[in-house]
Design an enzyme around this catalytic site. Structure first.
Site, PDB file in Angstrom:
ATOM      1  N   ASP A 164      97.202 -36.618  10.749  1.00  0.00           N
ATOM      2  CA  ASP A 164      97.031 -35.193  11.056  1.00  0.00           C
ATOM      3  C   ASP A 164      96.731 -34.401   9.781  1.00  0.00           C
ATOM      4  OD1 ASP A 164      97.027 -32.901  12.613  1.00  0.00           O
ATOM      5  OD2 ASP A 164      99.009 -33.237  13.475  1.00  0.00           O
ATOM      6  N   ASP A 178      93.681 -29.866  20.415  1.00  0.00           N
ATOM      7  CA  ASP A 178      95.042 -29.641  20.899  1.00  0.00           C
ATOM      8  C   ASP A 178      95.019 -29.084  22.321  1.00  0.00           C
ATOM      9  OD1 ASP A 178      96.572 -30.611  18.888  1.00  0.00           O
ATOM     10  OD2 ASP A 178      96.825 -28.702  17.847  1.00  0.00           O
TER      11      ASP A 178
HETATM   12  C1  DGJ Z   1      98.781 -30.986  15.539  1.00  0.00           C
HETATM   13  C2  DGJ Z   1      98.282 -32.081  16.402  1.00  0.00           C
HETATM   14  O1  DGJ Z   1      97.020 -31.792  16.890  1.00  0.00           O
HETATM   15  C3  DGJ Z   1      99.260 -32.318  17.542  1.00  0.00           C
HETATM   16  O2  DGJ Z   1      98.774 -33.277  18.420  1.00  0.00           O
HETATM   17  C4  DGJ Z   1     100.582 -32.733  16.962  1.00  0.00           C
HETATM   18  O3  DGJ Z   1     100.454 -33.966  16.331  1.00  0.00           O
HETATM   19  C5  DGJ Z   1     101.082 -31.669  15.995  1.00  0.00           C
HETATM   20  N1  DGJ Z   1     100.078 -31.337  15.009  1.00  0.00           N
HETATM   21  C6  DGJ Z   1     102.325 -32.123  15.295  1.00  0.00           C
HETATM   22  O4  DGJ Z   1     102.722 -31.273  14.321  1.00  0.00           O
END
Ligand code: DGJ
Length: 737
Positions: free
Chosen positions: A481, A551
Site C-alpha cells: 500500500d 477503495d
Molecule cells: C488503503 C487501501 O486501499 C485499503 O484497501 C486498506 O488496505 C487501507 N489502506 C489500510 O490502511
C-alpha cells in the site's frame, strides 16, 4: 524482419504484424518522422509524397538553409526534438550546459540493431518472453556543442503491434550538464484531427474515461504527486474524430513509470500533432558529470485501425506477454478474502481464523491480513515503519499462518513500505529519513510521512524488516500500500544542485525494493495498492501482476472504474472484490449476485465478514468461487471487448471476454438505472467465430440458447435482467462440440 533500413535514403522502418513506423535522417542529420499507421509495403513512396510545398513557418531555420522556410525545425516532424534552436513546440529534451545556456539540437550520428530488448539497470523494462522476432533499433543523436548524446531505443514487438521507446542520455562532453527535461517518447503526427482520450478521476473514483477534441496549443495529463495518482493516469490515446470502440485510427501511449509524469499533446500551426510523454520536468533535474548516463523510463505505443477496442487488446497482449512478472502473467491468481472492511483495525487471531474457516469452506483460497498487525497501530496515527508483529494483538504470526494453511488456504500480509509514522520507533531512531525540507513546515497525509527511498540505507532497512518476516512466516502474498502523496520534495543526502533528483530517486528506490524482494522470494505474489488505485501504472505492473483497483468497491461505480482501466490495462491486473452492503464508500445497496458479477472481471476476492451473510448469499459465494475458476483462465489470456460506446448511454454497460481460440467466453451486462419498457438490453457480442455455434448458459432463461456467433454479433442477444436498478447478468458461452 521487424526493422529494415534503406541506407541510400537513410530510411528506417519498424514493422509489426499490422502496423509500420518510419522515419529518416535528412540532409541536416535531423531525424525526421515519416509515418505511423497501418502496414505499407513501400515506405519510400511515403517519403516522396511528403512534400510540404510552400509553407511559411515564420520561424527561423538552420543557417545552412537560410530562406528555406520549410526547413524550419518548427514544422519538421521529429523523433526527438531539442530546445531553443528553432522548434517552439513542446520539446523532448532540454539540457542546460555548463555555461548556463539551454540550447539543445540532437542530430543523428549512428545506429545499431540487435535482437531482443534493452536491459535497464534501475527501471522496469520489457522482455521478449516466448515471442520470436523481437528486435531493437538504437539511434545515437548528439548535440555537437555540449557533446550530450541521446540514445533512442525502439523495441519492436511484432505480434502484439507494440513498439517500446526508451531514451538514455550520456554526457560525452567534457563539462557537467543539467538535464531539465527528458521525454521518453515523442511522436509527431503530420496530419489528422484527433480526440484525446485519458483516464481522470479522484480517490475512490479512479480512471474514468474522458474524451475531447485536441485543440490548438498544448493539452496535457500530469502528476506532481510523487506517485502516478488517482487523478490522472500516465497513459492516453489519440483517436481520429470518428473512431469508435471498433473502428477508426487509435494510437495509444503508456509511460512505464510510477512517479511524476507529463504527457502533452500539441496541435501546431500546420495542423500537425505532437505527442510527448515522460517524467514531469516540474520536479525534475539531473546533473550529469562527463561520462555519466541517465536512463528515462520506457514508454509503449501502439496503433490500431480497429478503434479503442483494438488498441486496448494490443496493449493487453503486450502486458501479458512482455511486461507482467513472467511467474504470474498468465497464471491463475488465488481467490482471496481481505479482512479490511470486515474488521478494520479491530481484529484478533480468533476473528481472523473464523473468517478463514468460513471462507475456506466456500472455496476462498487465501486470507489477507490488512493494516494494523504490526508495531503500535491501533489506528492510522502510528506504527508505520516498524514492521514487527504486534504479538500482544496477534500472538505468533507463524502460528496464525500455519492455522490458515491447515485450512488449505494461503496467507497474505499488508505492508506500506515507503511510509513512516512520527509515532514509530523508526522515526525516533531516524527522523531525517522522513522527507521534509529543513526550516519549512511539513505536510502530513493520513497522519504519516514518506521515507526517503532515494537513500539506499533506508530501502535496505525496510527490506531487512520485511525479509525477516517473510523468512519466519509462510507469507505467499503481499499487499503493498501507499497512502499519501509527496510534498516538500527533498533529500537530506543530496547537495543543493541535485535536489531536483529527489523525486525520481524515490521512485528508483521503490523499484529497487520490489526487485530485492522478488529476487529473494521469486514466488511471492505482490498486489499493488495506493489508497485504492492511486498507483495503477505500468511501472508497478512490472513487479505486481495485480493492483487493487480502487477503495470504492460499489459494484456500479466499479463498472466505470474497471472499464476505464481496461482502456490500457488487462482485466487480470485489476484487484476486484465483493464487499459488504450498504457499501462503505457510497452507502448503496446492490444485490450480492451483482457484486460478484462485476468483481469476477478482475482478480477476484472478498472484502467483508462472511459470517454476516445469509444462507442464500453463502451459497452464492460457493457458486462464485467455482465459477471464477472457469472464468479466470479466459480472463488471464483472452480478448476483452467493451460492448458499448464511450459516453453512449448511462443506463447500461457491458463487456465480453473471449478466449483466444474463440471457443468460449463470458459476457457481463450491468444496468445502472432501470427505464420502464426499455428495449435497450439487447447487446451485440464481439470477437466470436461467426461460423461457430455457441451455447449460452443463462440460468434466468427457460431453456438453453444455441445460436451462431454471426447471429450473436450482428443481431445481438436479448438479456433478461432482474428488476430494479443495479441489476446485472453474467453469462458464459462456449462452442457446441
Ligand atoms: C488503503 C487501501 O486501499 C485499503 O484497501 C486498506 O488496505 C487501507 N489502506 C489500510 O490502511
Amino acid at each position: 524482419m521487424a526493422i529494415t533500413v534503406l541506407p541510400a535514403i537513410r530510411l528506417f522502418k519498424l514493422s509489426t504484424a499490422h502496423t509500420h513506423y518510419s522515419f529518416r535522417v535528412n540532409d541536416l542529420d535531423e531525424v525526421e518522422h515519416i509515418s505511423y499507421g497501418p502496414e505499407v509495403d513501400d515506405v519510400a513512396s511515403l517519403v516522396q509524397v511528403e512534400n510540404p510545398g510552400r509553407l511559411v513557418a515564420f520561424a527561423p531555420q538552420p543557417e545552412e538553409c537560410d530562406n528555406d522556410s520549410i526547413s524550419s525545425k518548427d514544422i519538421l516532424s521529429q523523433e526527438f526534438s531539442g530546445f531553443n534552436t528553432g522548434d517552439y513546440r513542446v520539446p523532448a529534451l532540454i539540457v542546460q550546459a555548463a555555461d548556463g545556456t539551454r540550447a539543445t539540437d540532437p542530430r543523428f550520428v549512428s545506429y545499431r540493431i540487435y535482437a531482443g530488448t534493452p536491459l535497464l539497470s534501475e527501471l522496469p523494462c520489457a522482455y521478449a518472453g516466448k515471442c520470436e522476432g523481437v528486435e531493437t533499433l538504437e539511434l545515437k543523436l548528439q548535440d555537437s556543442v555540449t557533446g550530450v548524446s541521446s540514445y533512442l531505443s525502439y523495441t519492436v514487438f511484432p505480434e502484439c503491434d507494440v513498439i517500446v521507446r526508451g531514451v538514455r542520455i550520456v554526457n560525452e562532453g567534457a563539462s557537467t550538464v543539467d538535464l531539465s527535461r527528458v521525454m521518453s517518447l515523442q511522436l509527431d503526427l503530420r496530419s489528422g484531427s484527433y480526440d484525446m482520450v485519458r483516464l481522470a478521476g479522484a480517490w475512490a473514483r479512479e480512471r474514468h474515461m474522458e474524451r475531447s477534441a485536441v485543440h490548438h496549443g498544448v493539452q496535457s495529463i500530469s502528476s506532481t504527486r510523487g506517485m502516478s495518482s488517482h487523478m490522472m493516469n500516465p497513459a492516453f490515446a489519440l483517436t481520429d474524430r470518428h473512431a469508435t470502440e471498433d473502428s477508426g485510427d487509435a494510437y495509444g501511449f503508456i509511460l512505464a513509470y510510477s512517479g511524476n509524469f507529463l504527457g502533452e499533446v500539441e496541435l501546431d500551426q500546420m495542423e500537425s500533432t505532437r505527442v510527448v510523454l515522460g517524467i514531469n520536468p516540474a520536479l525534475f533535474s539531473w546533473k550529469l558529470e562527463s561520462g555519466e548516463a541517465f536512463e528515462a523510463p520506457q514508454a509503449f505505443m501502439t496503433y490500431s485501425r480497429e478503434g479503442l477496442g483494438g488498441m486496448s487488446r494490443q496493449f493487453h497482449d503486450f502486458f501479458r506477454q512482455h511486461w507482467l512478472p513472467e511467474r504470474w502473467a498468465l497464471a491463475e491468481r488465488p481467490i482471496l478474502i481481505n479482512n479490511w472492511e470486515a474488521t478494520y483495525f479491530d481484529f484478533t487471531t480468533e476473528k481472523l481464523l473464523n473468517i478463514a474457516r468460513t471462507a475456506a469452506a466456500l472455496g476462498v483460497e487465501m486470507l489477507v491480513l490488512d493494516d494494523g498487525w504490526f508495531g503500535k497501530r491501533p489506528d492510522d496515527f502510528s506504527g508505520l515503519g516498524d514492521w514487527t508483529v504486534n504479538t500482544a494483538k496477534l500472538g505468533n504470526m507463524a502460528e496464525l499462518a500455519r492455522g490458515i494453511n491447515a485450512l488449505g488456504m494461503k496467507f497474505g500480509l499488508w505492508f506500506e513500505p515507503e511510509m513512516i509514522s512520527q509515532d514509530s520507533d523508526l522515526y525516533r531512531a531516524h527522523p531525517d529519513w522522513a522527507i521534509s525540507i529543513p526550516g519549512r513546515s511539513r505536510s502530513l497525509g493520513r497522519h504519516q510521512m514518506i521515507l526517503d527511498f532515494g537513500r539506499p540505507e533506508v530501502v535496505d532497512c525496510i527490506f531487512r524488516q520485511m525479509k525477516k518476516l517473510l523468512d519466519e512466516v509462510n507469507i505467499e502474498y503481499i499487499k503493498w500500500d501507499c497512502n499519501r502523496h509527496m510534498t516538500e520534495n527533498y533529500s537530506a543526502v543530496l547537495p543543493a544542485e541535485r535536489q531536483g533528483e529527489a523525486a525520481h530517486r524515490f521512485v528508483l528506490g521503490t523499484y529497487r525494493l520490489y526487485r530485492m524482494l522478488l529476487a529473494e522470494f521469486p514466488n511471492l505474489l505482490i498486489e499493488g495498492c495506493s489508497g485504492g488505485g492511486g498507483r495503477f501504472d505500468a511501472g508497478i505492473l512490472r513487479y505486481s501482476p495485480q493492483i487493487w483497483c480502487s477503495d470504492n468497491s460499489d459494484a456500479g461505480e466499479r463498472v466505470d472504474i474497471q472499464l476505464g482501466t481496461s482502456l490500457f490495462y488487462p482485466a487480470s491486473t485489476m484487484g476486484a472484490h465483493v464487499s459488504a452492503c450498504p457499501n462503505h464508500q457510497t452507502g448503496r445497496v446492490t444485490r450480492f449476485e451483482t457484486r460478484g458479477h462485476i468483481a469476477m472481471s478482475g482478480t477476484f476476492g472478498y472484502e467483508l465478514d462472511l459470517a454476516k451473510l445469509n444462507d442464500e448469499e453463502r451459497a452464492m459465494v460457493s457458486c462464485q468461487t467455482a465459477q471464477y475458476h472457469r472464468l479466470n483462465p479466459i480472463l488471464a489470456s483472452g480478448d476483452f471487448y467493451r460492448l458499448n460506446e464511450l459516453d453512449d448511454n448511462d443506463a447500461l454497460d457491458g463487456w465480453c471476454v473471449v478466449a483466444k481460440d474463440r471457443q468460449k467466453g463470458f459476457v457481463t451486462i450491468y444496468r445502472r438505472n432501470v427505464i420502464a419498457n426499455f428495449r435497450g438490453s439487447r447487446f451485440k457480442l464481439k470477437g466470436l467465430d461467426e461460423h461457430a455455434i455457441y451455447r449460452l448458459d443463462d440460468p434466468y432463461r427457460s431453456g438453453e440458447l444455441i445460436v451462431s456467433g454471426g447471429a450473436l454479433m450482428t443481431q445481438g442477444f436479448w438479456f433478461e435482467l432482474p428488476p430494479g436498478d443495479n441489476a446485472s447478468r453474467l453469462i458464459e458461452f462456449s462452442v457446441v462440440s
